[in-house]
Scaffold this motif. Structure first.
Motif, PDB file in Angstrom:
ATOM      1  N   PHE A 156       1.834  -7.811  -4.385  1.00  0.00           N
ATOM      2  CA  PHE A 156       3.129  -7.515  -4.995  1.00  0.00           C
ATOM      3  C   PHE A 156       2.975  -7.338  -6.506  1.00  0.00           C
ATOM      4  CE2 PHE A 156       6.979  -9.134  -7.121  1.00  0.00           C
ATOM      5  CZ  PHE A 156       7.896  -8.212  -6.651  1.00  0.00           C
ATOM      6  N   PHE A 157       2.121  -8.184  -7.101  1.00  0.00           N
ATOM      7  CA  PHE A 157       1.907  -8.060  -8.550  1.00  0.00           C
ATOM      8  C   PHE A 157       1.154  -6.769  -8.888  1.00  0.00           C
ATOM      9  CE2 PHE A 157       2.179 -12.691  -7.783  1.00  0.00           C
ATOM     10  CZ  PHE A 157       3.365 -12.916  -8.450  1.00  0.00           C
ATOM     11  N   VAL A 158       0.277  -6.357  -7.957  1.00  0.00           N
ATOM     12  CA  VAL A 158      -0.416  -5.080  -8.172  1.00  0.00           C
ATOM     13  C   VAL A 158       0.611  -3.950  -8.208  1.00  0.00           C
ATOM     14  CG1 VAL A 158      -2.132  -3.466  -7.291  1.00  0.00           C
ATOM     15  CG2 VAL A 158      -2.512  -5.929  -7.054  1.00  0.00           C
ATOM     16  N   VAL A 159       1.563  -4.004  -7.254  1.00  0.00           N
ATOM     17  CA  VAL A 159       2.625  -2.987  -7.242  1.00  0.00           C
ATOM     18  C   VAL A 159       3.367  -3.002  -8.575  1.00  0.00           C
ATOM     19  CG1 VAL A 159       4.773  -2.233  -6.143  1.00  0.00           C
ATOM     20  CG2 VAL A 159       2.896  -3.103  -4.741  1.00  0.00           C
ATOM     21  N   VAL A 210       0.834  -1.208   0.000  1.00  0.00           N
ATOM     22  CA  VAL A 210       0.000   0.000   0.000  1.00  0.00           C
ATOM     23  C   VAL A 210       0.867   1.255   0.000  1.00  0.00           C
ATOM     24  CG1 VAL A 210      -1.684   1.330   1.305  1.00  0.00           C
ATOM     25  CG2 VAL A 210      -1.949  -1.139   1.079  1.00  0.00           C
ATOM     26  N   ILE A 211       1.889   1.284   0.881  1.00  0.00           N
ATOM     27  CA  ILE A 211       2.780   2.457   0.925  1.00  0.00           C
ATOM     28  C   ILE A 211       3.438   2.655  -0.438  1.00  0.00           C
ATOM     29  CG2 ILE A 211       4.875   3.441   1.940  1.00  0.00           C
ATOM     30  CD1 ILE A 211       4.260   2.159   4.510  1.00  0.00           C
ATOM     31  N   ALA A 212       3.896   1.558  -1.044  1.00  0.00           N
ATOM     32  CA  ALA A 212       4.613   1.676  -2.321  1.00  0.00           C
ATOM     33  C   ALA A 212       3.710   2.252  -3.405  1.00  0.00           C
ATOM     34  CB  ALA A 212       5.145   0.309  -2.747  1.00  0.00           C
ATOM     35  N   ILE A 213       2.490   1.738  -3.499  1.00  0.00           N
ATOM     36  CA  ILE A 213       1.576   2.204  -4.552  1.00  0.00           C
ATOM     37  C   ILE A 213       1.259   3.686  -4.371  1.00  0.00           C
ATOM     38  CG2 ILE A 213      -0.787   2.005  -5.414  1.00  0.00           C
ATOM     39  CD1 ILE A 213      -0.559  -1.033  -4.641  1.00  0.00           C
ATOM     40  N   VAL A 214       0.909   4.066  -3.139  1.00  0.00           N
ATOM     41  CA  VAL A 214       0.526   5.464  -2.910  1.00  0.00           C
ATOM     42  C   VAL A 214       1.748   6.375  -3.027  1.00  0.00           C
ATOM     43  CG1 VAL A 214      -0.603   7.045  -1.301  1.00  0.00           C
ATOM     44  CG2 VAL A 214      -1.382   4.687  -1.468  1.00  0.00           C
ATOM     45  N   ALA A 215       2.938   5.842  -2.653  1.00  0.00           N
ATOM     46  CA  ALA A 215       4.163   6.650  -2.744  1.00  0.00           C
ATOM     47  C   ALA A 215       4.508   6.970  -4.202  1.00  0.00           C
ATOM     48  CB  ALA A 215       5.333   5.925  -2.078  1.00  0.00           C
ATOM     49  N   ILE A 216       4.119   6.101  -5.132  1.00  0.00           N
ATOM     50  CA  ILE A 216       4.397   6.402  -6.546  1.00  0.00           C
ATOM     51  C   ILE A 216       3.631   7.655  -6.975  1.00  0.00           C
ATOM     52  CG2 ILE A 216       4.002   5.569  -8.905  1.00  0.00           C
ATOM     53  CD1 ILE A 216       4.701   2.766  -7.825  1.00  0.00           C
ATOM     54  N   GLY A 217       2.368   7.744  -6.551  1.00  0.00           N
ATOM     55  CA  GLY A 217       1.597   8.963  -6.839  1.00  0.00           C
ATOM     56  C   GLY A 217       2.202  10.174  -6.145  1.00  0.00           C
ATOM     57  N   GLN A 218       2.567   9.990  -4.888  1.00  0.00           N
ATOM     58  CA  GLN A 218       3.157  11.084  -4.111  1.00  0.00           C
ATOM     59  C   GLN A 218       4.449  11.582  -4.782  1.00  0.00           C
ATOM     60  OE1 GLN A 218       2.683  13.638  -1.763  1.00  0.00           O
ATOM     61  NE2 GLN A 218       2.101  12.074  -0.290  1.00  0.00           N
TER      62      GLN A 218
END
Lengths: 254, 351
Positions: free
Chosen positions: B191-194, B72-80
């Motif tokens: 992980f695959f979603v990331v 979750v952190i990784a996905i949202v951090a990409i937008g950030q």
């Protein structure tokens, strides 16, 4: 002068501009010809920068008109001026420190496709942009330490050369240079002056703003002098009339 | 650190004159290179040290655990990261994510379709992002801090209001639960979603004109206007994308817990900002890539996990992450300093 120089590529007629109570331009007219360097001279606050910003689309004129190749042209924005063939090298260079020279060259005008997509969603053709930019750098004999490094890592002269080179890629009619050597050392200035001579040789109309009389005498075919928003003189600069030029700029006998 | 490498780095182009200047040039170049890979080195060091301290750390089950917790952190951090690239900040991502999970839970009461529930969460995230971007740009706010702070509060409030007193709204379609909680050969599906989000983001940022414009806007906004880039729309778009990322994060979190909750995503904005900065992107905009956001997110995940395994107090986790943020910001300052030094050395060279 060549026959093409018979009609001006850029003509400004009776340019008028006010900022509130300040009357920055009072009916200024000037003409620029292909293959010629026009020096725009004047003391600080004389209206040089305002006039140049009106030509490059940053400000709109309150009165008067701009003609390109004889046709009245509306320059609402910097982008519109660039599309019309007017390139400006701003005093702050408008370079992106975080991008490479090639990326800087094509920023806002990327070579990309396919054409049916909206501009922002097209795919970059990085190879073509690198190749073209390298060719221009080569042609202008600009020496850069590395071609793939961000501009942040380059010296003042190299950055200036990149900004001027960028203007040459896209200029089709007029190149405006706002104090291109103001922040440079002797050797780096020399390089930029050579570039300006080359721009002229390639058939551009060059408008040069500078405070350096030596550069004016060396490079300029004509000089237009502004004082307090008015055009007060126009002459062919030479070693002999340098004093006359300076007295026109400051508005007193020297 | 920069000065330590006094030796001549062979690949740096140097001129045969002035040996001292050459030594200095290569030292500075080496320093810049070290700074570029610094975060990754720290991450590897962290893995090695923790692996030695606690044998359980490198077991597949624990690694799978870390991946799931970091998703979750990784996905949202990409937008950030995209927002920070344009010199902005998005404080609303945590509240945005919470609202999206609540919207998803509400949608599930109306429809059984996993696709529709996911679409509802993505739309909710994009909508909050669009509000951020439009109000920031067309409301002529001086900085996105204010508007995203406002939407943080508003989105959280709306989420609490529409959840009508429920702190958790149980139930998610099976497909979403599998996406967030399931795994394939021991690798969590999240992980695959990331990986999918990273792939899409990479294509948009590196291959498309839009991505180049993001870097231009972050590098020098005034010049971007002069060069004819539609700066306003570029800015709006990054906030919308950040909102969509929060929506994807919501799908993963709601799937893993099989619930929506207005309390989810608490302090997620700080975790994601920390991840981007720790990973090595510049807080001043224009510098950094998606790898930075990922390295930072994994680093935060590992620190949390390791300190848990080592039975260290949770407060110490906060201290550790804070210290690493200071280190990362100082590294950014040092990088700017070294680049200025390179410029001076360039100017001093013979033409």
């Amino acid at each position: 002068m060549s026959p093409a120089a018979a009609s001006p590529v850029l003509a400004v007629r009776d340019a008028d501009k006010r900022f509130g109570a300040v009357h920055a331009l009072k009916g200024v007219s000037l003409e620029a010809f292909r293959g010629e360097v026009l020096a725009l001279l004047g003391d600080n606050g004389a209206g040089k920068s305002t006039l140049v910003k009106c030509i490059s689309g940053v400000h709109g004129l309150d009165g008067g008109e701009v003609l390109l190749d004889g046709e009245r042209t509306a320059l609402h924005s910097p982008a519109a001026a660039r599309r019309a063939g007017i390139e400006t090298v701003y005093q702050d260079l408008a370079l992106f420190d975080n991008l490479t020279p090639a990326q800087n060259f094509y920023c806002g005008r990327e070579i990309a496709g396919p054409r049916w997509l909206p501009r922002g969603l097209r795919f970059l053709n990085a190879r073509a942009m690198d190749r073209e930019a390298a060719a221009v750098i080569e042609r202008l004999k600009v020496s850069l330490p590395r071609f793939d490094a961000p501009v942040a890592l380059m010296s003042g002269g190299q950055r200036q050369a990149i900004a001027v080179a960028r203007a040459t890629v896209f200029a089709r009619k007029v190149v405006i240079l706002d104090e291109p050597t103001a922040a440079l050392g002797l050797r780096e200035s020399r390089k930029v002056l050579d570039l300006i001579a080359q721009l002229k040789a390639e058939g551009n109309a060059v408008i040069l703003i500078t405070h350096n009389m030596e550069h004016v005498v060396e490079l300029a075919d004509r000089a237009v002098v502004l004082r307090q928003g008015r055009k007060v003189g126009e002459l062919r600069p030479s070693r002999d009339n340098q004093r006359q030029l300076v007295s026109m700029i400051v508005g007193a006998e020297v | 650190m920069a000065k330590s490498g006094g030796g001549n780095d062979g690949s740096v182009p140097t001129l045969p004159s002035r040996p001292r200047r050459i030594a200095e040039t290569s030292a500075v170049a080496l320093g810049l290179r070290l700074l570029a890979v610094g975060p990754l080195l720290i991450l590897l060091l962290l893995v090695a040290v923790v692996g030695l301290l606690t044998p359980n750390f490198l077991k597949p089950i624990n690694i799978s655990n870390i991946l799931a917790q970091t998703a979750v952190i990784a996905i949202v951090a990409i937008g950030q990261h995209l927002v920070i690239l344009t010199r902005g900040i998005d404080l609303s991502v945590g509240a945005n994510l919470a609202l999206a999970t609540v919207v998803g839970a509400l949608a599930y009461r109306v429809t059984d379709s996993a696709a529709l529930v996911m679409l509802a969460m993505l739309a909710s995230g994009a909508a909050v992002g669009a509000v951020n971007g439009l109000v920031y740009v067309f409301g002529r706010l001086p900085h996105p801090f204010i508007i995203t702070l406002a939407t943080l509060s508003i989105a959280r409030g709306v989420a609490l209001e529409v959840a009508i007193g429920h702190t958790t709204m149980r139930g998610m379609p099976a497909e979403i639960a599998a996406l967030g909680g399931g795994n394939l050969w021991g690798i969590p599906n999240s992980f695959f979603v990331v990986c999918a989000v990273v792939a899409i983001a990479l294509i948009m940022v590196r291959a498309m004109v839009w991505g180049r414009w993001i870097y231009a806007v972050g590098g020098k906004p005034e010049a971007a206007v002069q060069m004819g880039i539609p700066v306003k729309w570029v800015l709006v778009s990054v906030y919308v994308i950040s909102g969509v990322c929060a929506g994807v994060g919501a799908i993963v979190l709601a799937g893993r817990t099989e619930a929506g909750s207005p309390l989810y995503g608490n302090l997620l904005e700080l975790d994601t900002i920390a991840a981007v900065i720790i990973g090595g992107a510049s807080f001043l905009g224009g510098r950094g890539h998606i790898g930075h956001a990922l390295v930072g997110a994994v680093m935060i995940g590992i620190i949390r996990n390791a300190l848990n395994l080592l039975n260290v107090d949770a407060f110490f986790q906060m201290i550790a992450i804070g210290l690493i943020i200071v280190l990362a910001v100082e590294a950014d300052v040092l990088r700017n300093h070294l680049e200025a030094k390179v410029r001076v050395l360039q100017a001093g060279r013979a033409p």
